[in-house]
Scaffold this motif. Structure first.
Motif, PDB file in Angstrom:
ATOM      1  N   UNK A 117       0.843  -1.193   0.000  1.00  0.00           N
ATOM      2  CA  UNK A 117       0.000   0.000   0.000  1.00  0.00           C
ATOM      3  C   UNK A 117       0.887   1.255   0.000  1.00  0.00           C
ATOM      4  N   UNK A 118       0.558   2.203  -0.862  1.00  0.00           N
ATOM      5  CA  UNK A 118       1.343   3.427  -0.973  1.00  0.00           C
ATOM      6  C   UNK A 118       1.253   4.259   0.303  1.00  0.00           C
ATOM      7  N   UNK A 119       2.411   4.671   0.824  1.00  0.00           N
ATOM      8  CA  UNK A 119       2.453   5.560   1.977  1.00  0.00           C
ATOM      9  C   UNK A 119       2.622   6.997   1.486  1.00  0.00           C
ATOM     10  N   UNK A 120       1.775   7.869   1.961  1.00  0.00           N
ATOM     11  CA  UNK A 120       1.802   9.279   1.579  1.00  0.00           C
ATOM     12  C   UNK A 120       2.597  10.078   2.612  1.00  0.00           C
ATOM     13  N   UNK A 121       3.615  10.790   2.142  1.00  0.00           N
ATOM     14  CA  UNK A 121       4.449  11.622   3.002  1.00  0.00           C
ATOM     15  C   UNK A 121       4.232  13.085   2.612  1.00  0.00           C
ATOM     16  N   UNK A 122       3.939  13.915   3.596  1.00  0.00           N
ATOM     17  CA  UNK A 122       3.854  15.362   3.416  1.00  0.00           C
ATOM     18  C   UNK A 122       5.097  15.979   4.057  1.00  0.00           C
ATOM     19  N   UNK A 123       5.777  16.866   3.362  1.00  0.00           N
ATOM     20  CA  UNK A 123       7.009  17.467   3.884  1.00  0.00           C
ATOM     21  C   UNK A 123       6.902  18.979   3.894  1.00  0.00           C
ATOM     22  N   UNK A 124       7.156  19.558   5.054  1.00  0.00           N
ATOM     23  CA  UNK A 124       7.174  21.010   5.239  1.00  0.00           C
ATOM     24  C   UNK A 124       8.589  21.377   5.666  1.00  0.00           C
ATOM     25  N   UNK A 125       9.362  21.932   4.739  1.00  0.00           N
ATOM     26  CA  UNK A 125      10.799  22.109   4.938  1.00  0.00           C
ATOM     27  C   UNK A 125      11.211  23.552   4.692  1.00  0.00           C
ATOM     28  N   UNK A 126      12.236  23.991   5.420  1.00  0.00           N
ATOM     29  CA  UNK A 126      12.882  25.264   5.135  1.00  0.00           C
ATOM     30  C   UNK A 126      12.435  26.398   6.031  1.00  0.00           C
ATOM     31  N   UNK A 127      13.418  27.216   6.441  1.00  0.00           N
ATOM     32  CA  UNK A 127      13.154  28.395   7.261  1.00  0.00           C
ATOM     33  C   UNK A 127      14.277  29.404   7.031  1.00  0.00           C
ATOM     34  N   UNK A 128      14.376  30.386   7.886  1.00  0.00           N
ATOM     35  CA  UNK A 128      15.331  31.488   7.698  1.00  0.00           C
ATOM     36  C   UNK A 128      16.770  30.986   7.559  1.00  0.00           C
ATOM     37  N   UNK A 129      17.135  30.001   8.378  1.00  0.00           N
ATOM     38  CA  UNK A 129      18.514  29.505   8.398  1.00  0.00           C
ATOM     39  C   UNK A 129      18.719  28.213   7.596  1.00  0.00           C
ATOM     40  N   UNK A 130      17.655  27.628   7.099  1.00  0.00           N
ATOM     41  CA  UNK A 130      17.738  26.321   6.446  1.00  0.00           C
ATOM     42  C   UNK A 130      16.927  26.361   5.160  1.00  0.00           C
ATOM     43  N   UNK A 131      17.613  26.149   4.034  1.00  0.00           N
ATOM     44  CA  UNK A 131      16.959  26.235   2.733  1.00  0.00           C
ATOM     45  C   UNK A 131      16.344  24.887   2.342  1.00  0.00           C
ATOM     46  N   UNK A 132      15.098  24.948   1.882  1.00  0.00           N
ATOM     47  CA  UNK A 132      14.420  23.725   1.436  1.00  0.00           C
ATOM     48  C   UNK A 132      15.230  23.001   0.364  1.00  0.00           C
ATOM     49  N   UNK A 133      15.881  23.770  -0.519  1.00  0.00           N
ATOM     50  CA  UNK A 133      16.647  23.161  -1.607  1.00  0.00           C
ATOM     51  C   UNK A 133      17.810  22.320  -1.099  1.00  0.00           C
ATOM     52  N   UNK A 134      18.287  22.587   0.117  1.00  0.00           N
ATOM     53  CA  UNK A 134      19.363  21.787   0.709  1.00  0.00           C
ATOM     54  C   UNK A 134      18.828  20.566   1.457  1.00  0.00           C
ATOM     55  N   UNK A 135      17.576  20.632   1.887  1.00  0.00           N
ATOM     56  CA  UNK A 135      17.002  19.575   2.725  1.00  0.00           C
ATOM     57  C   UNK A 135      16.305  18.509   1.898  1.00  0.00           C
ATOM     58  N   UNK A 136      15.552  18.938   0.898  1.00  0.00           N
ATOM     59  CA  UNK A 136      14.718  17.998   0.147  1.00  0.00           C
ATOM     60  C   UNK A 136      15.528  16.884  -0.527  1.00  0.00           C
ATOM     61  N   UNK A 137      16.764  17.135  -1.048  1.00  0.00           N
ATOM     62  CA  UNK A 137      17.502  16.008  -1.636  1.00  0.00           C
ATOM     63  C   UNK A 137      17.770  14.883  -0.638  1.00  0.00           C
ATOM     64  N   UNK A 138      18.036  15.221   0.615  1.00  0.00           N
ATOM     65  CA  UNK A 138      18.268  14.188   1.629  1.00  0.00           C
ATOM     66  C   UNK A 138      17.014  13.353   1.844  1.00  0.00           C
ATOM     67  N   UNK A 139      15.864  14.023   1.937  1.00  0.00           N
ATOM     68  CA  UNK A 139      14.617  13.291   2.125  1.00  0.00           C
ATOM     69  C   UNK A 139      14.308  12.434   0.895  1.00  0.00           C
ATOM     70  N   UNK A 140      14.542  12.977  -0.285  1.00  0.00           N
ATOM     71  CA  UNK A 140      14.307  12.207  -1.508  1.00  0.00           C
ATOM     72  C   UNK A 140      15.177  10.954  -1.545  1.00  0.00           C
ATOM     73  N   UNK A 141      16.456  11.105  -1.182  1.00  0.00           N
ATOM     74  CA  UNK A 141      17.362   9.951  -1.171  1.00  0.00           C
ATOM     75  C   UNK A 141      16.902   8.900  -0.159  1.00  0.00           C
ATOM     76  N   UNK A 142      16.462   9.361   1.009  1.00  0.00           N
ATOM     77  CA  UNK A 142      16.016   8.424   2.041  1.00  0.00           C
ATOM     78  C   UNK A 142      14.756   7.676   1.601  1.00  0.00           C
ATOM     79  N   UNK A 143      13.828   8.387   0.978  1.00  0.00           N
ATOM     80  CA  UNK A 143      12.605   7.734   0.509  1.00  0.00           C
ATOM     81  C   UNK A 143      12.896   6.765  -0.632  1.00  0.00           C
ATOM     82  N   UNK A 144      13.857   7.123  -1.487  1.00  0.00           N
ATOM     83  CA  UNK A 144      14.261   6.211  -2.558  1.00  0.00           C
ATOM     84  C   UNK A 144      14.875   4.943  -1.972  1.00  0.00           C
ATOM     85  N   UNK A 145      15.678   5.116  -0.931  1.00  0.00           N
ATOM     86  CA  UNK A 145      16.280   3.959  -0.261  1.00  0.00           C
ATOM     87  C   UNK A 145      15.188   3.040   0.286  1.00  0.00           C
ATOM     88  N   UNK A 146      14.160   3.624   0.882  1.00  0.00           N
ATOM     89  CA  UNK A 146      13.054   2.833   1.416  1.00  0.00           C
ATOM     90  C   UNK A 146      12.279   2.144   0.292  1.00  0.00           C
TER      91      UNK A 146
END
Length: 216
Positions: free
Chosen positions: A1-30
């Motif tokens: 069964x497909x698991x749905x993940x919602x991601x809310x990333x990024x703030x003043x000190x942390x850019x979403x563009x730097x975070x999302x690749x890590x999450x994408x890699x982890x989900x691909x690994x899974x």
């Protein structure tokens, strides 16, 4: 069964563009391990609507304070949204709090009680941090080190299962914990900050294993 993940990333000190690749890699690994996963990246103003769709996991890597350099604070979370988040988890959702997702939420009492922890401070300079599994959660096994913001946190260790600690020359603190909340689950993870460390093999492996705790 497909698991749905919602991601809310990024703030003043942390850019979403730097975070999302890590999450994408982890989900691909899974996915490569046989899990069916899909992720949708959203903005804060979309969260209320998306919670109504009952996603399997919500990943939060976003500080609550929107303007950390200004004297008068502004926050994206409100009491109404706090109630919806807590209700989502109580009814069986999984809330994955990552790095700055622990920052500046302690004024929201119900949410703070749900998460069982908060960010306190990190040294001004990045540290050589050793991330050490505690053995209490058997899926997290591999110790590794990286140059990172060493997050020091307050964590109610008596009411959660600590699975990771962070050790540097500056001290020793909790770095990962998980517990049930109603019919749902909360997972908290403090590394990492830098773009390079976020996508390191060790971090992606840790992130994938920690995400797995969300639905064990």
């Amino acid at each position: 069964m497909m698991k749905k993940v919602i991601a809310l990333l990024g703030d003043y000190y942390h850019q979403e563009a730097n975070i999302s690749p890590a999450l994408n890699h982890a989900l691909l690994k899974l996915k490569n391990e046989g899990e069916q996963m899909e992720v949708e990246y959203i903005k804060a103003e979309q969260l209320t609507e998306k919670l109504q769709e009952h996603p399997d996991i919500v990943v939060l890597y976003k500080a609550n304070r929107l303007n950390p350099t200004e004297e008068k604070p502004r926050y994206w979370m409100c009491e109404k949204l706090e109630e919806k988040i807590c209700q989502y988890v109580k009814q069986g959702g999984s809330w994955f709090v990552w790095h700055s997702g622990l920052s500046s939420y302690e004024n929201f009492k119900k949410y703070y009680e749900m998460v069982q922890g908060k960010f306190d401070f990190h040294p001004s300079e990045h540290q050589h941090v050793s991330y050490q599994p505690t053995g209490e959660v058997t899926t997290i096994r591999n110790q590794f080190s990286m140059v990172d913001e060493h997050y020091f946190v307050t964590c109610d260790e008596s009411n959660t299962d600590v699975f990771l600690r962070a050790v540097s020359a500056k001290g020793n603190t909790v770095a990962g914990w998980t517990h049930a909340y109603g019919m749902g689950r909360v997972v908290c993870l403090t590394p990492a900050h830098n773009k390079e460390e976020l996508v390191s093999n060790e971090m992606v492996d840790l992130l994938a294993k920690s995400l797995k705790l969300s639905y064990l």
